[in-house]
Write an enzyme that holds these catalytic residues in place. Structure first.
Site, PDB file in Angstrom:
ATOM      1  N   LYS A 155      -2.397   9.687   4.874  1.00  0.00           N
ATOM      2  CA  LYS A 155      -2.265   9.361   3.442  1.00  0.00           C
ATOM      3  C   LYS A 155      -2.609  10.638   2.687  1.00  0.00           C
ATOM      4  CE  LYS A 155      -3.540   5.979  -0.090  1.00  0.00           C
ATOM      5  NZ  LYS A 155      -3.410   6.859  -1.222  1.00  0.00           N
TER       6      LYS A 155
ATOM      7  N   GLU B 141       5.624  12.699  -0.470  1.00  0.00           N
ATOM      8  CA  GLU B 141       4.403  13.007  -1.198  1.00  0.00           C
ATOM      9  C   GLU B 141       4.401  14.522  -1.427  1.00  0.00           C
ATOM     10  OE1 GLU B 141       2.424  10.480  -2.078  1.00  0.00           O
ATOM     11  OE2 GLU B 141       0.489  11.378  -2.544  1.00  0.00           O
TER      12      GLU B 141
ATOM     13  N   ARG C 202       3.238  -5.160  -3.615  1.00  0.00           N
ATOM     14  CA  ARG C 202       2.054  -4.730  -2.875  1.00  0.00           C
ATOM     15  C   ARG C 202       1.795  -5.798  -1.839  1.00  0.00           C
ATOM     16  NH1 ARG C 202      -1.739  -1.017  -4.013  1.00  0.00           N
ATOM     17  NH2 ARG C 202      -1.415  -0.856  -6.249  1.00  0.00           N
TER      18      ARG C 202
ATOM     19  N   LYS D 252      -3.595   0.514   3.546  1.00  0.00           N
ATOM     20  CA  LYS D 252      -4.192   1.850   3.392  1.00  0.00           C
ATOM     21  C   LYS D 252      -5.666   1.787   3.745  1.00  0.00           C
ATOM     22  CE  LYS D 252      -4.471   1.224  -1.627  1.00  0.00           C
ATOM     23  NZ  LYS D 252      -4.169   1.755  -2.950  1.00  0.00           N
TER      24      LYS D 252
END
Ligand code: ATP
Length: 588
Positions: free
Chosen positions: A252, A302, A417, A423
């Site tokens: 992440k 990202e 979501r 996560k």
């Protein structure tokens, strides 16, 4: 379509907060709406002119609106100000002023939704030195022909104070009922909205083609898809419980999420909140088409700031330096980045969101060629807690925030979501700590070293049900001199004389801000509070929830809009989780 029909519907909707009644008013409005204005009505209902990602903003200030009211009515600005100060709403004040005028003049012509919309659109497009005068001219020409009720709602849209409390879901309920006779079809509309981010377009299609058009709704390039989001987990063990026996783990990374739309040389970048951000990243615009091997695609990645010498990842804040209008070439040199791809949602004219994670990742690796600048996010397939832990440590050592865990056989669920993505962040693992993204609603002047800045900020969550921002805490720690300075610069233009009606706070601040900025905080605990308003009455009557020992993490979350801030539901679930953890610990 007569604008008076819309103004009356606005008035009816403003008088209730009950979702069923709101839906009913909307259904009646849609039934009176001709097909060719349905999209305009849908945008106006939300106080917008176009979908958010197009960035069309009205931006009319109160002072300018008062000048237009004065021009149209012939009444002095001072008198308009007095009327405004009595009630606190310029729309209603204008109605009062114009009532005096309509006693002496005749209405010239009826105004239509089309005319109001076109005029507002022209106002939004105006730029440059003469724009103020032109805006006044356009607004007063509308007000000249408007009756008091119509004027109220023209002004509310212009000033951004139209708050009907109609969430997107309520609009979709009403569209489903009005055009298909069945509220259950909302789900299909939701899907269309999630892959287009354009409620006006969804409304247009169901109105003209019926539910069949929605069934066949297609993803379109350069029309952003609402991002899939992840649920939080606190431990490796919880991952195994929720994901089963085999899943993908990715780093992440602590950067900015980007959705890249690309076809030949044409490329556009959208942020997590679907704002166009291509201007901040000319290096991506230049370099990505060169390593891309397909006709077209929608990709997710990202963006991470790096240390050019070592290649190490740097924290998110570094990317803030890219968010500027001028001298972007200098920022590109000083703040180098890499683009780390993790998904593909559309490729060669075909929707990929229905493919499994596994298939999408394979496709991604086929159409994007890695180099120094463009990488795939590090990924591995894991089965055990130990494997997760090892990858977690590697990821933290590499400068990431933790892990994303993704089910291998699941599709991409746009706009939701859920538990297909989880996560696991570093801060979730310590007992009390957790990060929340909160809206800055008020400020308190600093003392001593902090004179000339806001030493303490008042923060709020987002309550989705009422579309408001209830206060949750004051935060005064975690600020560096640099961040205090930066926040002062950002917040000063957001000061308002009157508290925005969407703010729900009993606590008085020295200054109130327009709720527009999200910052990240951690806290030691969530407690019941007699003062704060988050989740008021949810756990206990007359009590809200508050953060104990909140601390600013240093992250100004410019990529989030205020509706993306932590919600009351999230805080309730953290509160319950924390109590459960304490209970379990006592039993051990
Ligand atoms: P957070 O505040 O934790 O960043 P969020 O609300 O922005 O969360 P989530 O879906 O909950 O969004 O968390 C995923 C976020 O993490 C993404 O929005 C993205 O910016 C970032 N991210 C970093 N690495 C990945 C990855 N491998 N896969 C998906 N998202 C990633």
């Amino acid at each position: 379509m007569q604008y008076s029909i819309l103004a009356e519907a606005f008035e009816n909707m403003e008088s209730t907060r009950k979702r069923l009644e709101l839906t009913q008013h909307l259904v009646e409005l849609f039934e009176k709406t001709p097909q060719d204005v349905i999209s305009k009505i849908t945008y106006l209902l939300q106080g917008k002119l176009r979908p958010d990602f197009e960035g069309v903003e009205l931006g009319v200030a109160e002072k300018l609106a008062m000048r237009a009211i004065s021009k149209s009515s012939g009444i002095a600005i001072k008198k308009i100000e007095d009327e405004y100060n009595k009630g606190g709403d310029l729309g209603h004040a204008a109605a009062k002023i114009l009532e005096q005028k309509t006693q002496t003049t005749f209405l010239v012509e009826n105004i239509t939704v089309e005319r109001v919309y076109e005029t507002l659109f022209k106002i939004a497009r105006l730029e440059g030195s003469k724009s103020q005068d032109m805006k006044i001219k356009y607004i007063s020409s509308l007000l000249n022909d408007a009756n008091p009720l119509e004027a109220t709602y023209i002004l509310k849209i212009l000033l951004g104070t139209l708050r009907l409390g109609v969430a997107e879901n309520t609009v979709m309920d009403a569209l489903a009922i009005a055009y298909s006779g069945n509220k259950e079809n909302r789900k299909m509309l939701e899907h269309a909205y999630n892959v287009s981010s354009d409620l006006g377009k969804v409304a247009q299609i169901i109105a003209t083609e019926g539910i069949k058009g929605i069934e066949e709704f297609k993803i379109e390039l350069f029309n952003p898809i609402r991002p899939m989001l992840a649920d939080r987990v606190k431990s490796e063990n919880e991952v195994i419980e929720k994901m089963g026996n085999k899943f993908a783990i990715e780093y992440k990374l602590d950067g900015e999420r980007v959705q890249i739309h690309i076809e030949g040389d044409k490329i556009e970048l959208f942020s997590r909140s679907l704002e166009k951000i291509s201007n901040y990243y000319p290096d991506i615009i230049e370099k990505i088409p060169k390593i891309f091997e397909a006709e077209n695609a929608i990709l997710e990645a990202e963006i991470v700031a790096i240390n050019e010498n070592t290649g190490d990842f740097l924290p998110f804040q570094e990317l803030m330096h890219r968010r500027r209008k001028y001298k972007i070439e200098k920022a590109v040199k000083e703040y180098p980045i890499t683009v780390n791809f993790f998904d593909v949602l559309y490729c060669n004219g075909k929707n990929c969101t229905e493919l499994s994670y596994h298939e999408r990742r394979k496709k991604l690796e086929k159409i994007v060629k890695e180099n120094e600048f463009a990488k795939y996010i590090p990924m591995t397939i894991a089965e055990t807690e130990n494997e997760i832990e090892e990858f977690f440590e590697n990821s933290i050592n590499a400068g990431s925030e933790g892990l994303m865990l993704k089910m291998l056989d699941k599709p991409y669920q746009a706009g939701s979501r859920g538990s297909h993505w989880l996560k696991l962040k570093r801060e979730y693992r310590n007992e009390l700590g957790d990060s929340l993204d909160l809206v800055v609603i008020g400020g308190f002047f600093g003392k001593g070293r902090r004179t000339g800045s806001y030493g303490t900020l008042l923060l709020a969550t987002y309550d989705e049900n009422t579309d408001t921002f209830p206060s949750i805490c004051k935060v005064g720690t975690g600020f560096t001199d640099e961040s205090l300075d930066q926040l002062y610069q950002i917040l000063n233009p957001k000061i308002t004389i009157k508290k925005n009606p969407r703010i729900n706070s009993e606590m008085e601040a020295d200054v109130w801000f327009e709720p527009e900025l999200v910052i990240e905080v951690v806290a030691s605990e969530i407690t019941l509070s007699p003062i704060h308003k988050t989740a008021i009455n949810e756990i206990r009557k007359d009590a809200g929830l508050a953060l104990r020992f909140p601390k600013f993490t240093g992250k100004i979350r410019v990529e989030k809009i205020v509706e993306d801030a932590s919600t009351d539901e999230e805080v309730i679930s953290l509160y319950k989780g924390q109590n459960k953890a304490a209970h379990d610990k006592n039993l051990m």
